[in-house]
Write a protein that holds these residues in place. Structure first.
Motif, PDB file in Angstrom:
ATOM      1  N   LYS B 368       0.904  -1.179   0.008  1.00 33.84           N
ATOM      2  CA  LYS B 368       0.130   0.051  -0.019  1.00 33.84           C
ATOM      3  C   LYS B 368       0.841   1.038   0.068  1.00 33.84           C
ATOM      4  O   LYS B 368       0.523   2.256  -0.670  1.00 33.84           O
ATOM      5  CB  LYS B 368      -0.912   0.114   1.255  1.00 33.84           C
ATOM      6  N   THR B 469      -3.025   9.294   4.863  1.00 33.01           N
ATOM      7  CA  THR B 469      -2.496   7.891   5.087  1.00 33.01           C
ATOM      8  C   THR B 469      -3.012   6.908   3.967  1.00 33.01           C
ATOM      9  O   THR B 469      -3.907   7.258   2.970  1.00 33.01           O
ATOM     10  CB  THR B 469      -3.504   7.392   6.175  1.00 33.01           C
ATOM     11  N   ALA B 471      -3.404   3.804   4.816  1.00 32.02           N
ATOM     12  CA  ALA B 471      -4.137   2.754   5.471  1.00 32.02           C
ATOM     13  C   ALA B 471      -5.640   2.762   5.194  1.00 32.02           C
ATOM     14  O   ALA B 471      -6.205   1.297   5.297  1.00 32.02           O
ATOM     15  CB  ALA B 471      -3.924   2.972   7.029  1.00 32.02           C
ATOM     16  N   ALA B 472      -6.379   3.575   5.257  1.00 28.43           N
ATOM     17  CA  ALA B 472      -7.824   3.610   5.599  1.00 28.43           C
ATOM     18  C   ALA B 472      -8.611   3.268   4.299  1.00 28.43           C
ATOM     19  O   ALA B 472      -9.836   2.763   4.265  1.00 28.43           O
ATOM     20  CB  ALA B 472      -8.311   4.898   6.147  1.00 28.43           C
ATOM     21  N   VAL B 473      -7.981   3.351   3.097  1.00 26.72           N
ATOM     22  CA  VAL B 473      -9.001   3.109   1.873  1.00 26.72           C
ATOM     23  C   VAL B 473      -8.227   2.141   1.016  1.00 26.72           C
ATOM     24  O   VAL B 473      -6.738   2.009   0.813  1.00 26.72           O
ATOM     25  CB  VAL B 473      -9.076   4.316   1.003  1.00 26.72           C
ATOM     26  N   ALA B 474      -8.986   1.457  -0.136  1.00 20.74           N
ATOM     27  CA  ALA B 474      -8.493   0.646  -1.005  1.00 20.74           C
ATOM     28  C   ALA B 474      -7.680   1.346  -2.105  1.00 20.74           C
ATOM     29  O   ALA B 474      -7.841   2.661  -2.235  1.00 20.74           O
ATOM     30  CB  ALA B 474      -9.576  -0.191  -1.637  1.00 20.74           C
ATOM     31  N   LYS B 477      -9.486   3.677  -4.742  1.00 18.60           N
ATOM     32  CA  LYS B 477     -10.159   5.036  -4.005  1.00 18.60           C
ATOM     33  C   LYS B 477      -8.630   5.916  -3.710  1.00 18.60           C
ATOM     34  O   LYS B 477      -8.809   7.289  -4.036  1.00 18.60           O
ATOM     35  CB  LYS B 477     -10.655   4.665  -2.811  1.00 18.60           C
ATOM     36  N   MET B 478      -7.641   5.531  -3.028  1.00 13.97           N
ATOM     37  CA  MET B 478      -6.496   5.865  -2.844  1.00 13.97           C
ATOM     38  C   MET B 478      -6.132   6.861  -3.929  1.00 13.97           C
ATOM     39  O   MET B 478      -5.831   8.108  -3.965  1.00 13.97           O
ATOM     40  CB  MET B 478      -5.280   5.212  -2.316  1.00 13.97           C
ATOM     41  N   GLY B 481      -8.079   9.954  -4.547  1.00 15.50           N
ATOM     42  CA  GLY B 481      -7.911  10.914  -3.621  1.00 15.50           C
ATOM     43  C   GLY B 481      -6.506  11.507  -3.829  1.00 15.50           C
ATOM     44  O   GLY B 481      -6.456  12.944  -3.896  1.00 15.50           O
TER      45      GLY B 481
END
Lengths: 497, 497
Positions: B368, B469, B471-474, B477-478, B481
């Motif tokens: 990630k 981060t 960490a929070a999304v797949a 989606k990252m 963003g």
């Protein structure tokens, strides 16, 4: 009648509470409403990496016709199988909390599926007289009380507590540098006239107490329950002298029928009618409160299990927001497993089913209490200076003893009732039973309260007592223990059977 | 070499800690060893009335060959079915905690089946250099840090913290009236020479800091990780100036390979050898500690799930006993459901299986992080005043920006870097992505630290940064963003692609 809004009690807040500002990170919360926003803001692990895919628990099913202590047979008719999955889509909406959410950060006020249930439950049991009240999840009453102290008290502040009180609650205050002023009790609990006298004569210039800490139902350690008229009187005193009443009510649902010594005359109440059960419960302080002056601490510890580490505090939104801020930077939230399992259980039972459970609890504890008091009468010396007190609520009985009646009171014990107490305690241990000396619960710890002119001196200076419980052991074992306690008393008081 | 005993640090304790005396009720604990004693002492409900007869969870099984994010198929070969019963007799000894005990009062230090596992785990990962150390269960690092402050600090005391730090940790200190003095950072974290300069020049007569609060691995918010030699230097400074080091390590197991920009050159470490994995981990402060001067806060929040609300603190027995006393009168213990489920899971996985899980975690986060940094390079303006920082641990990346290079810095933004930061933040939100301004984490809050002559002024006064981060999304989606964040920067700095 239109209900009012809670009064402002912020003048009673501690310095710590006043300096605990809301986090700037909270300002982004409204942004979550936008589904288009990509959230790269917080360190939340993806629930894909939570290693538990599903969770199942089995509980008995209302109306618990074989008793709440009966094991579920595994038949669908009396067993409730609760399956909780990680995936949101597979979860029963409004009933279960999917593990993807239960095990994630967030919801410091408690998961909605749990809090909705207990807010509704609270409304069934208690009458609320102001609009802006709410419930907030806690990790049980021990933690909630410790937080209450943080929110209201600075070092050097004073609170009021029952003369004999749960030692851990008193120690929590004392550790925070809070003076604990003891309020005299009789067999029904706090004596309102004494409380008023203390406050009316409070040392001039000394800061008044900010809180009254009380366990109104099945008080620990005395087992007493505060009658409604005393609660009303105490509430009026709280208004007059401007303090908050904190009712810590873990034993609230362990209310019983009055003890009837003659087994023939005993009536086993069945309460097939839930309303009758609810109406027979003690009226709480919070049901009297019209201005948000009462905080009620409720817990599942004695109702479902202590290890849930789950409870809730009820009060005005204005005060609860400070509990929330403290929780956000300390406990964060109760365990997600706990909340998922509780939500799954109580939402399947429903409000009426939960009342069935509470009725079952009442039956069990009434039976245990009756057996205990019967046995005490059987095995304890029948003398007028040893008094057995049958409680109408809670887990505890007390045996009060006039130590001055001990044959060696003036000689061996140098007229010191505490020495008699110690001797009986040691003798009980030697006989193989553990009951706790009342003196251990005396709220006069390590701090020096201000000295109001009205002293809180005991009216029965030679009275000692022991606290025992009928909760922790099965009947046969209880009988063995109580007989041993009786034997210790016979021996120590040099009485013959 | 014979190991020594921890030094006495009681001179650093708070007034609260010193007045928190052990309960008289604890004196009866040794009596429990007597099986003949009938215990009528405590208000423990009988486990017969706990409504949950059994509990089952399903987890994947080591070696997690399909990855830690894969669902268990339900096949015995890759699925671990964990059944926990109420009855002690039916429980696997040393593996499972029977619900009759997990859901009862007691074990404020944590249930033995859980604590034994994590103490052994700690010994595998860290080298301990004194004998009398232990582990104690907590409800996670937020709570453990809040308790640490209660144990050491009075109002008016000072602690040291990284210049940019997790806001909730700083707020917890500030609410308690504790001054937080910021320690300058560079891309590797705390600069030891700066720390020493601050302390060597501490205002004469002013009380020295009692604690250094640090997140050494994958620091929040900067993403930096403190190299071993800096830890050694900081430890020496702690000895010289007599403060406790509190290492808050929730991200410790999110360590990764160093970022390699060229995908062709990337090596995916497999770590089939557990020893190699362990040896590659950062050396902790507690592994350097020879005298019980370090407290280590560990948590399952980023390793298993935040909602477990479970962690542990490691330190000398002498200090941990004060955590225990505080916990006994606040949280009591972590949730019994949590402990039962964790014990059932990790004891079935075993120490090696747990390392497999942690290795799996490392793979996932490395992938990630790589995707995130690749994507940032793709979408962010390629200018020398916008710097992307690939972390080697944790959940966060930062993008540092020299605000003075903004074309309107001196005009529209009046040479105030904070105004540039605010503008970029607003533009990002408008573009549909949330990253957090670094300024929100600045540890210079609401308290006034003493003014040592060595100021902690920043050397790059115009540098701002954003924390994001991966960490929070797949991944998809990252990417969306990060592209939006890049667009916001292009637009704000009036750059063309």
């Amino acid at each position: 009648m239109t209900q009012g809004i809670a009064k402002d009690f912020s003048h009673l807040f501690s310095d710590e509470c006043n300096s605990r500002l809301p986090s700037q990170l909270k300002t982004i919360l409204p942004l979550f409403a936008d589904p288009n926003l990509v959230f790269l803001g917080g360190g939340l692990p993806m629930s894909d990496y939570f290693p538990w895919d599903n969770l199942t628990v089995e509980s008995p099913l209302p109306p618990f016709s074989s008793g709440i202590g009966a094991k579920p047979s595994g038949d669908a008719s009396d067993t409730c199988k609760i399956e909780i999955t990680k995936a949101e889509q597979k979860s029963q909406e409004g009933i279960d909390i999917p593990l993807s959410r239960a095990l994630q950060y967030g919801f410091s006020h408690g998961q909605p599926e749990v809090m909705k249930f207990f807010k509704e439950h609270h409304s069934i049991i208690h009458k609320m007289n102001y609009q802006d009240w709410d419930v907030l999840a806690t990790i049980g009453n021990t933690g909630a009380w410790e937080s209450t102290l943080r929110i209201f008290c600075n070092r050097g502040d004073t609170i009021l507590a029952e003369e004999f009180a749960f030692s851990s609650s008193i120690s929590a205050a004392e550790a925070q540098g809070v003076n604990v002023f003891p309020v005299p009790l009789d067999e029904h609990g706090i004596i309102p006239s004494k409380l008023e006298e203390i406050l009316d004569n409070w040392t001039e210039g000394a800061a008044k107490p900010k809180l009254l800490y009380t366990v109104p139902t099945g008080q620990n350690p005395t087992g007493s329950s505060l009658p409604f008229d005393r609660k009303q009187a105490i509430y009026r005193i709280a208004q007059k002298h401007d303090f908050i009443i904190v009712e810590d009510e873990p034993y609230y649902f362990l209310q019983m029928e009055k003890y009837e010594a003659d087994p023939e005359k005993r009536v086993t109440k069945t309460y097939s009618d839930h309303n009758e059960f609810v109406e027979n419960l003690e009226t709480s302080f919070i049901s009297i409160d019209t201005e948000g002056r009462v905080l009620r601490l409720d817990s599942l510890s004695k109702v479902l299990a202590p290890g849930t580490r789950f409870g809730w505090v009820v009060g005005s939104e204005a005060i609860l927001q400070h509990f929330l801020r403290l929780q956000e930077m300390s406990i964060q939230a109760p365990s997600g497993f706990t909340q998922a399992i509780i939500a799954g259980t109580v939402n399947r039972w429903g409000q009426q089913g939960y009342l069935d459970w509470l009725i079952g609890l009442r039956h069990e504890y009434t039976a245990k209490r009756d057996f205990c008091i019967d046995t005490l009468h059987k095995y304890l010396p029948q003398v007028d200076y040893i008094k057995i007190n049958p409680p109408i609520a809670g887990m505890f009985f007390t045996v009060n003893i006039d130590a001055s009646k001990h044959p060696e009171f003036a000689t061996k014990y140098e007229s010191d009732p505490k020495k008699v107490e110690k001797a009986i305690f040691d003798k009980s241990i030697a006989a193989g039973v553990l009951v706790i000396p009342g003196n251990w619960f005396k709220a006069d710890g390590q701090t020096t309260p201000p000295q109001p002119e009205a002293s809180s001196k005991s009216e029965k200076p030679n009275e000692i007592f022991f606290r025992g419980t009928y909760a922790a052991v099965a009947l046969e074992k209880m009988a063995v223990g109580l007989q041993r306690f009786g034997d210790a008393l016979y021996e120590d008081f040099q009485l013959s059977k």
